[in-house]
Write an enzyme that holds these catalytic residues in place. Structure first.
Site, PDB file in Angstrom:
ATOM      1  N   GLN A  11      30.142  45.962  36.926  1.00 17.91           N
ATOM      2  CA  GLN A  11      29.180  47.023  37.235  1.00 17.91           C
ATOM      3  C   GLN A  11      29.871  48.174  37.962  1.00 17.91           C
ATOM      4  O   GLN A  11      30.705  47.966  38.839  1.00 17.91           O
ATOM      5  CB  GLN A  11      28.060  46.457  38.103  1.00 17.91           C
ATOM      6  CG  GLN A  11      26.862  47.373  38.253  1.00 17.91           C
ATOM      7  CD  GLN A  11      25.709  46.687  38.967  1.00 17.91           C
ATOM      8  OE1 GLN A  11      25.740  45.478  39.180  1.00 17.91           O
ATOM      9  NE2 GLN A  11      24.705  47.445  39.338  1.00 17.91           N
ATOM     10  N   SER A  95      33.480  40.393  38.241  1.00 17.28           N
ATOM     11  CA  SER A  95      32.073  40.183  38.580  1.00 17.28           C
ATOM     12  C   SER A  95      31.243  39.964  37.317  1.00 17.28           C
ATOM     13  O   SER A  95      31.404  38.962  36.634  1.00 17.28           O
ATOM     14  CB  SER A  95      31.556  41.359  39.417  1.00 17.28           C
ATOM     15  OG  SER A  95      30.269  41.097  39.937  1.00 17.28           O
ATOM     16  N   LEU A  96      30.368  40.895  36.972  1.00 22.24           N
ATOM     17  CA  LEU A  96      29.600  40.781  35.736  1.00 22.24           C
ATOM     18  C   LEU A  96      30.502  40.475  34.543  1.00 22.24           C
ATOM     19  O   LEU A  96      30.141  39.709  33.642  1.00 22.24           O
ATOM     20  CB  LEU A  96      28.838  42.082  35.478  1.00 22.24           C
ATOM     21  CG  LEU A  96      28.340  42.254  34.040  1.00 22.24           C
ATOM     22  CD1 LEU A  96      27.117  41.400  33.806  1.00 22.24           C
ATOM     23  CD2 LEU A  96      28.091  43.692  33.710  1.00 22.24           C
ATOM     24  N   ARG A 120      20.194  37.683  36.119  1.00 21.42           N
ATOM     25  CA  ARG A 120      21.095  37.953  37.247  1.00 21.42           C
ATOM     26  C   ARG A 120      20.853  39.349  37.803  1.00 21.42           C
ATOM     27  O   ARG A 120      20.753  39.550  39.016  1.00 21.42           O
ATOM     28  CB  ARG A 120      22.543  37.802  36.787  1.00 21.42           C
ATOM     29  CG  ARG A 120      23.617  38.088  37.861  1.00 21.42           C
ATOM     30  CD  ARG A 120      24.987  37.910  37.230  1.00 21.42           C
ATOM     31  NE  ARG A 120      26.089  37.988  38.179  1.00 21.42           N
ATOM     32  CZ  ARG A 120      26.811  39.063  38.411  1.00 21.42           C
ATOM     33  NH1 ARG A 120      26.501  40.208  37.794  1.00 21.42           N
ATOM     34  NH2 ARG A 120      27.822  39.039  39.263  1.00 21.42           N
ATOM     35  N   HIS A 203      28.083  40.278  46.373  1.00 28.08           N
ATOM     36  CA  HIS A 203      29.157  39.351  46.752  1.00 28.08           C
ATOM     37  C   HIS A 203      29.216  39.109  48.259  1.00 28.08           C
ATOM     38  O   HIS A 203      30.290  39.018  48.844  1.00 28.08           O
ATOM     39  CB  HIS A 203      30.498  39.823  46.196  1.00 28.08           C
ATOM     40  CG  HIS A 203      30.475  39.995  44.708  1.00 28.08           C
ATOM     41  ND1 HIS A 203      30.354  38.915  43.853  1.00 28.08           N
ATOM     42  CD2 HIS A 203      30.497  41.109  43.930  1.00 28.08           C
ATOM     43  CE1 HIS A 203      30.321  39.365  42.611  1.00 28.08           C
ATOM     44  NE2 HIS A 203      30.401  40.683  42.620  1.00 28.08           N
ATOM     45  N   GLN A 252      29.529  32.899  42.787  1.00 27.27           N
ATOM     46  CA  GLN A 252      30.096  34.248  42.632  1.00 27.27           C
ATOM     47  C   GLN A 252      29.191  35.328  43.222  1.00 27.27           C
ATOM     48  O   GLN A 252      29.658  36.362  43.699  1.00 27.27           O
ATOM     49  CB  GLN A 252      30.357  34.531  41.143  1.00 27.27           C
ATOM     50  CG  GLN A 252      31.125  35.805  40.864  1.00 27.27           C
ATOM     51  CD  GLN A 252      30.612  36.517  39.629  1.00 27.27           C
ATOM     52  OE1 GLN A 252      29.440  36.887  39.550  1.00 27.27           O
ATOM     53  NE2 GLN A 252      31.484  36.713  38.659  1.00 27.27           N
TER      54      GLN A 252
END
Length: 302
Positions: A11, A95-96, A120, A203, A252
């Protein structure tokens, strides 16, 4: 012979127009947008291609948009250089992007991956709405300086290190007053602060309320062992089984992204040819700071 690794962006890499040229040229890519729109319940292609930016940049939209646009870029690469796709030995995503990497590696289907990513994004947006929070990049500082900034900024609120991206680029995440104080301290320490355009403190423990919804979504989909190794953001190790993948993806959300360590794991495994597959050039830029000798090519229509 080169050992190929694919990197998928997270992202923040989204922008209006992403995927538009690819979708117009490659039917398989266009089909991904069409299938995604049916699952999501809105015209994803329209938002990706034409905006508005205010909607594309929301967590709820940007996460599925980047997931689909990265896989669309993969379809372009598959059509133009099938030997590169077939020869990919390992993968990782920021991440994503870890979800994109897992779908590419066959751990989840496109449809299941998209449904989880949608859930999510919704859960993380809800968590962000419940806790006014932010993220700020600390540029040009060493780890000791960043740790001091974090400790000193904690007097203004909760704050954590959220992303270890590369040497001289660490992201702090937490309450808005603490992030604002961190930005001041970063500049005072001789660094450069950049407030990120995200909904909240990703996070970090402030995202804990999203974990239950994500766990529920992950329990409803089929997960297989990846056909190629995928590196985890949480511990920079190889994913090794369906239950471990579920556990890591839940963790995560609240734990820092160890991106530099992920890349170094790929390098230690012999990967020497990298492709950033998806919108933007962020991961290529980070690679230059991690090991400038390594070749990293971008695969997108930017």
């Amino acid at each position: 012979m080169a050992k190929i690794a694919f990197l998928f962006p997270g992202q923040g890499a989204q922008h209006i127009g992403m995927g538009k040229v690819i979708a117009s040229r490659f039917p398989a890519a266009r089909q991904l947008y069409d299938r995604a729109s049916e699952i999501l319940g809105f015209d994803l292609a329209s938002v990706c291609f034409d905006g508005p930016a205010e909607r594309l940049d929301t967590t709820i939209v940007s996460q599925p948009a980047l997931f689909v646009s990265s896989l669309a870029a993969l379809e372009m690469l598959r059509a133009e250089k099938p030997e590169v796709v077939d020869g990919c030995a390992m993968a990782a995503g920021l991440s994503l992007g870890e979800y994109t990497a897992l779908v590419f590696a066959g751990a989840m289907s496109f449809e299941d991956g998209l449904r989880v990513v949608q859930r999510r994004g919704e859960a993380m947006q809800q968590a962000a709405d419940a806790n006014p929070s932010s993220m700020v990049s600390a540029l040009l500082l060493n780890p000791e300086q960043v740790a001091k900034v974090r400790d000193d900024a904690a007097s203004a609120g909760q704050i954590w290190v959220a992303n270890y991206l590369c040497p001289g680029n660490t992201v702090l995440s937490g309450d808005k007053p603490a992030c604002a104080r961190a930005a001041e301290l970063i500049e005072q320490a001789g660094g450069s602060a950049r407030v990120l355009t995200v909904a909240g403190a990703f996070h970090t423990p402030l995202m804990a309320s999203a974990c239950g919804q994500l766990e529920e979504a992950l329990r409803t989909v089929s997960i297989q062992s990846p056909r190629i190794p995928v590196i985890s953001n949480v511990d920079a190790k190889l994913h090794d089984g369906p239950e471990r993948i579920r556990e890591i993806l839940i963790r995560q959300v609240t734990q820092p992204v160890l991106w530099e360590e992920c890349v170094r794991t790929l390098l230690s495994q012999g990967c020497d040819q990298f492709y950033e597959v998806g919108p933007g050039k962020v991961l290529k830029s980070l690679m230059k700071r991690i090991d400038r000798k390594v070749d990293c090519q971008t695969v997108n229509d930017d």
